[in-house]
Every structure is written in structure tokens, then in C-alpha cells.
Design a protein around this motif. Sequence first.
Motif, PDB file in Angstrom:
ATOM      1  N   ALA A 125       7.367  -8.333   4.827  1.00  0.00           N
ATOM      2  CA  ALA A 125       8.204  -7.085   4.889  1.00  0.00           C
ATOM      3  C   ALA A 125       8.109  -6.077   3.418  1.00  0.00           C
ATOM      4  CB  ALA A 125       9.361  -7.347   5.445  1.00  0.00           C
ATOM      5  N   CYS A 126       7.776  -5.342   3.459  1.00  0.00           N
ATOM      6  CA  CYS A 126       8.198  -5.222   1.948  1.00  0.00           C
ATOM      7  C   CYS A 126       9.733  -5.121   1.181  1.00  0.00           C
ATOM      8  CB  CYS A 126       7.432  -3.930   2.022  1.00  0.00           C
ATOM      9  SG  CYS A 126       7.482  -3.036  -0.141  1.00  0.00           S
ATOM     10  N   ALA A 127      10.012  -5.294  -0.221  1.00  0.00           N
ATOM     11  CA  ALA A 127      11.169  -5.535  -0.839  1.00  0.00           C
ATOM     12  C   ALA A 127      12.015  -3.819  -0.625  1.00  0.00           C
ATOM     13  CB  ALA A 127      11.566  -5.967  -1.615  1.00  0.00           C
ATOM     14  N   TYR A 128      11.260  -2.684  -1.097  1.00  0.00           N
ATOM     15  CA  TYR A 128      11.617  -1.987  -1.179  1.00  0.00           C
ATOM     16  C   TYR A 128      11.917  -0.862  -0.146  1.00  0.00           C
ATOM     17  CZ  TYR A 128      11.552   2.154  -4.634  1.00  0.00           C
ATOM     18  OH  TYR A 128      12.268   3.518  -5.298  1.00  0.00           O
ATOM     19  N   HIS A 129      10.837  -0.247   0.620  1.00  0.00           N
ATOM     20  CA  HIS A 129      11.591   0.354   1.739  1.00  0.00           C
ATOM     21  C   HIS A 129      11.302  -0.508   3.616  1.00  0.00           C
ATOM     22  CE1 HIS A 129       9.330   3.575  -1.198  1.00  0.00           C
ATOM     23  NE2 HIS A 129      10.856   3.588  -0.834  1.00  0.00           N
ATOM     24  N   GLY A 130      11.195  -1.814   3.152  1.00  0.00           N
ATOM     25  CA  GLY A 130      11.200  -2.533   4.349  1.00  0.00           C
ATOM     26  C   GLY A 130       9.775  -2.079   4.837  1.00  0.00           C
TER      27      GLY A 130
ATOM     28  N   PRO B 233       0.289  -1.191   0.194  1.00  0.00           N
ATOM     29  CA  PRO B 233       0.012  -0.343  -0.228  1.00  0.00           C
ATOM     30  C   PRO B 233       0.908   0.746   0.183  1.00  0.00           C
ATOM     31  CG  PRO B 233      -0.211  -1.306   2.372  1.00  0.00           C
ATOM     32  CD  PRO B 233       0.546  -2.215   0.532  1.00  0.00           C
ATOM     33  N   HIS B 234       2.188   1.454   0.377  1.00  0.00           N
ATOM     34  CA  HIS B 234       2.862   1.974   0.222  1.00  0.00           C
ATOM     35  C   HIS B 234       2.888   2.739  -0.892  1.00  0.00           C
ATOM     36  CE1 HIS B 234       7.270   4.437   0.544  1.00  0.00           C
ATOM     37  NE2 HIS B 234       6.073   5.603   1.410  1.00  0.00           N
ATOM     38  N   ARG B 235       4.141   1.533  -1.615  1.00  0.00           N
ATOM     39  CA  ARG B 235       4.224   2.456  -3.627  1.00  0.00           C
ATOM     40  C   ARG B 235       3.997   1.664  -4.636  1.00  0.00           C
ATOM     41  NH1 ARG B 235       7.965   7.062  -3.105  1.00  0.00           N
ATOM     42  NH2 ARG B 235       6.781   8.275  -1.461  1.00  0.00           N
TER      43      ARG B 235
HETATM   44  S1  FES Z   1       6.777   0.753  -1.466  1.00  0.00           S
HETATM   45 FE1  FES Z   1       6.553  -1.024  -0.037  1.00  0.00          FE
HETATM   46  S2  FES Z   1       7.354   0.078   1.691  1.00  0.00           S
HETATM   47 FE2  FES Z   1       7.332   1.659  -0.024  1.00  0.00          FE
END
Ligand code: FES
Length: 235
Positions: free
Chosen positions: A74-79, A57-59
Amino acid sequence: MNTSSNCDTSTASWHPVARSADLRPGANIVAGFAQGQELALWRSSDGAAQAWDNRCPHRSVRFTLGQVVEDRLACAYHGWQYAAGSGQCTRIPAHPAMQAPRNVCAKVFGAVDAAGMLWVNLAPETQDTAPPPFLSDAVPTGWHFCRTLTVRTAAGTARGALAQRGFTTDAASGAWRGSLDGIDTIALVLDAQPQLAFIHLWTDAAPGSDAMKALHTAARSLRTDIEAASQHRHG
Ligand code: FES
């Protein structure tokens, strides 16, 4: 378990998206589809099945690129980390002291294990953690998984091909039962995308037996026939 009367327990609402054995507790993430919905499938460390929209949901980075951390994904991009069950964001590594906003939440679907498969219900209000009884009856105890066929056609075409071969469907479980080249077979059909279906095949033949090998051969032939018929229809 949520026993809300809003819960839709009709067969068509549950999709056999993956083999249960392919998801290890607290370990891997498996990509899946159901009716065009892209899914991230995983288990928390206690084994509870999770089926989420495959977008952070972040990016909007795919969750399947991330990793499972005990009972969080845990998301790979910003964790950013999201909790099993609720999908609620619980940790933002760049701001460890900050409480994650309550409205940052992964989109969570109902997911249960039954008959050796992970089933997903896309209805947003479905949060059952116990399988409806008709799913458990889809494949009898003692039957063995053979293989999953990927067919580039609509699920309806795949079901039609099974019906043409004399398979009959059980209204309760949605499973198709019949025989391929004389081998007793149960088929579970997944409507993955508009022109993509998966057919999970099970049999009472023993693993490694001649009958199991024959079913593998018959399955390849089934896929070829279905795709040829589909191309003919659209050609
Ligand atoms: S896109 Fe997933 S933490 Fe930023």
C-alpha cells in the motif's frame, strides 16, 4: 515458475541486494539498489520475495514509505494497493467500488532467495520464482554471514581490490573466494550505483569466534584501502 527461453540466467544479471533474513513475510519494506535502480524489497505473507521499482505509478511516491498489507503493498500517499507478483493495482481507497485500471501497475523485477541472499534480476522479462542453481552455490551450506561493507566506489574497483588480495571469482555464481587476514572468506559484490558498491562477506568461522571478530577488523581495513585507492585514482 516461468521457464521462458527469454529468461536471462547469466550471472551478471543477478544482483545480491539484501540478506534474505532482513525481509519478514507480510511485514517490512527494505530500500535497495542495483545498477542505479532504486528498489522496494518486501515479502508477501506467504514469504514470496518482491523487488519493485521504488516509485508508485500514481504520483511517484516512494513505495518504501508505504506498508505491506498481507499480499499487497500500500502506497503511503493515497493508499493505492498493488498485488504481489504482478504489481497490478487492485484497490483505490477513495473509490472502493471502482475497478482499478489494468494499466496501473508497479514495475516488478525478478527476485529469488538463494545462499542467504535476496537476488534481483533487472531484466523485465525475468519472473522466475526459483533460483538458478549457480546462485544457490554462491555460499556453501554451513557458512555464516559476517557483515556488509558499504564502499563509496565503483563495483569494479571493489572487485579489483579483492583480486589484488588473491581472491578468485567463480564464473558461475559470481562469488569471490579467498582470505582476509588468514580467514576464509566469500565476498558477494553488489553494483549499487555508479560510485557505490556493497560487499557482503561470509566465512566458515563460527559466529562470535575470534576468527569472526578478526574478519570484522579485516573488513574495515579492506574498505579503507578500497576507498583510499579510489580517491587516489580520482584525485
Ligand atoms: S502516489 Fe501512490 S497512491 Fe498516490
